[in-house]
Design an enzyme around this catalytic site. Sequence first.
Site, PDB file in Angstrom:
ATOM      1  N   GLU A 158      -0.557   4.744  -0.613  1.00 20.11           N
ATOM      2  CA  GLU A 158      -1.384   5.931  -0.859  1.00 20.11           C
ATOM      3  C   GLU A 158      -0.554   7.188  -0.644  1.00 20.11           C
ATOM      4  OE1 GLU A 158      -4.875   5.685   1.598  1.00 20.11           O
ATOM      5  OE2 GLU A 158      -5.877   4.309   0.229  1.00 20.11           O
ATOM      6  N   ARG A 209      -1.214  -2.565 -18.785  1.00 21.63           N
ATOM      7  CA  ARG A 209      -2.561  -1.998 -18.939  1.00 21.63           C
ATOM      8  C   ARG A 209      -2.794  -0.957 -17.855  1.00 21.63           C
ATOM      9  NH1 ARG A 209      -6.552  -3.281 -21.847  1.00 21.63           N
ATOM     10  NH2 ARG A 209      -5.172  -4.841 -22.735  1.00 21.63           N
ATOM     11  N   LYS A 238      -1.260   0.666 -25.266  1.00 20.45           N
ATOM     12  CA  LYS A 238      -1.549   0.567 -26.701  1.00 20.45           C
ATOM     13  C   LYS A 238      -0.224   0.732 -27.460  1.00 20.45           C
ATOM     14  CE  LYS A 238      -6.305   1.833 -25.743  1.00 20.45           C
ATOM     15  NZ  LYS A 238      -7.395   2.842 -25.829  1.00 20.45           N
ATOM     16  N   THR A 285      -3.315   6.041 -22.366  1.00 21.85           N
ATOM     17  CA  THR A 285      -3.155   4.714 -21.797  1.00 21.85           C
ATOM     18  C   THR A 285      -1.678   4.383 -21.962  1.00 21.85           C
ATOM     19  OG1 THR A 285      -3.510   3.637 -23.923  1.00 21.85           O
ATOM     20  CG2 THR A 285      -5.457   3.955 -22.548  1.00 21.85           C
ATOM     21  N   ASP A 308      -6.243  13.480 -25.521  1.00 23.90           N
ATOM     22  CA  ASP A 308      -6.196  12.086 -25.082  1.00 23.90           C
ATOM     23  C   ASP A 308      -5.472  11.304 -26.175  1.00 23.90           C
ATOM     24  OD1 ASP A 308      -6.657   9.434 -24.565  1.00 23.90           O
ATOM     25  OD2 ASP A 308      -8.812   9.658 -24.190  1.00 23.90           O
ATOM     26  N   TYR A 335       0.842  -1.192   0.000  1.00 23.30           N
ATOM     27  CA  TYR A 335       0.000   0.000   0.000  1.00 23.30           C
ATOM     28  C   TYR A 335       0.876   1.240   0.000  1.00 23.30           C
ATOM     29  CZ  TYR A 335      -5.006  -0.309  -0.065  1.00 23.30           C
ATOM     30  OH  TYR A 335      -6.296  -0.418  -0.496  1.00 23.30           O
TER      31      TYR A 335
HETATM   32  C1  LIG Z   1      -8.453   3.137 -25.030  1.00 20.54           C
HETATM   33  C2  LIG Z   1      -8.840   4.541 -24.832  1.00 20.54           C
HETATM   34  C3  LIG Z   1      -9.162   5.056 -23.560  1.00 20.54           C
HETATM   35  C4  LIG Z   1      -9.438   4.214 -22.341  1.00 20.54           C
HETATM   36  O1  LIG Z   1      -8.524   3.381 -21.901  1.00 20.54           O
HETATM   37  P1  LIG Z   1      -8.872   2.282 -20.789  1.00 20.54           P
HETATM   38  O2  LIG Z   1      -7.538   1.977 -20.227  1.00 20.54           O
HETATM   39  O3  LIG Z   1      -9.529   1.169 -21.503  1.00 20.54           O
HETATM   40  O4  LIG Z   1      -9.772   2.913 -19.781  1.00 20.54           O
HETATM   41  C5  LIG Z   1      -9.371   6.413 -23.436  1.00 20.54           C
HETATM   42  N1  LIG Z   1      -9.309   7.227 -24.501  1.00 20.54           N
HETATM   43  C6  LIG Z   1      -9.051   6.769 -25.738  1.00 20.54           C
HETATM   44  C7  LIG Z   1      -9.014   7.739 -26.866  1.00 20.54           C
HETATM   45  C8  LIG Z   1      -8.827   5.419 -25.946  1.00 20.54           C
HETATM   46  O5  LIG Z   1      -8.607   4.964 -27.177  1.00 20.54           O
END
Ligand SMILES: *Cc1c(COP(=O)(O)O)cnc(C)c1O
Length: 432
Positions: free
Chosen positions: A58, A237, A231, A228, A202, A56
Amino acid sequence: MNQFFTASISDTDLLISDAIHDEVRRQSDGLELIASENFVSKAVLETMGTVFTNKYAEGYPGKRYYGGCEFADVVEQAAIDRAKQIFGCEHANVQPHSGAQANMAVLMTALEHGDTILGMNLSHGGHLTHGHPLNFSGLYFKVADYGVNRETEQIDYDELQRKAEESKPKLLICGASAYPRTIDFERIGQIAQCVGAKVMADIAHIAGLVAVGLHPSPVPHCEFVTTTTHKTLRGPRAGLAMCREEFAKDLDRRVFPGVQGGPLIHIIAAKAVAFGEALSPDFKAYQQQVLDNAKALAASLAEAGLRIVSGGTDNHLMLVDVWLDGKGITGKEAEKALEAVNITVNKNTIPFDTQKPFVASGIRIGTPALTTRGMKVDEMAQIGGMIASVLHEPASDEVKSRVRREVAELTAQFPMYSSGMGSKSSEAGSAV
Ligand SMILES: *Cc1c(COP(=O)(O)O)cnc(C)c1O
């Protein structure tokens, strides 16, 4: 010896251990073309399975609510430092458990309940967290949306400007899940400035390309950048939230205690490892290959008579119109036909789609995972041919068995992880 600390999962839980082995085999025997997926290195995989899961922590490095955090501090600080080095941002928070949670923290930092956001329409490539009515972003904020132009199928920046002037958002959200073209973050930053909005970019999908300069960076033009890490960035993840220094304290407070409790230090350690990999010269070569492969695959699909939405791709993914105004099949049927030959893609709406999202007129295809396996443009041309032959004759068992054989031959040439990982407990040989 205490068995609790020494017995392997293959000795203690056959149901789960067999499922793990089956998944190893599924990943290795198929052609993984889901644009949001990738394969992590052994080093990243190993790091996720460490004793940091027991801890933990936090709070933040040097300011924890628990004792015994000296090593947790080392890994979290390393992840922060490396993220800042990769993206050239002023502040990085590496605790978000996912991309969605990174976005939630930013929306809570930039907005009050009931404020207006302007995000990209989900059916034109946006994401649930950019204002979908069933998501927190649509439930707690007023939502206006922008999309792509019907002719070019690319973001219409003039329309975006009009929508921004009309809706006067407090936060403009850009970045997408299914947009194959370069995003003009500079222009978006200018539009936001005109209407007094802040911007969240994003970059969940394109982070790996941004990391090595193969897609223009949003960092100079946007107050907040989220991503993220699993990807194109090819880490565990999870999520990452970045911002200008003036918002650093607020953002940190929104991540914890705003939307999360204890950080996942084992995952943060794996993020640090992946960020280290992203800083190596190999990573730039990898991302260049991802781009070259996407172009080659799109070209071979177009040559075979499928329609590439927007006429091509600038990044790691493409949207393929398989419906072709009723002359082809639905995205749902295409996904299923390809799955039957061990080619994994996802159905996806195309801009101005006439089908419901669950049926869809298109499929989304990405090259990050197969590029990690070592495949190059020659393999992409071959795969484009396989996909086209299945989609042209989705009912033919003959075509399916031929392509299934070709997939098996191709994947066998590009082994993944250790060879022992695919054997089940019930079979000969040791597991994992
Ligand atoms: C994949 C994705 C997310 C979310 O990711 P998670 O880890 O699945 O919550 C947010 N924004 C965009 C543009 C994405 O492609």
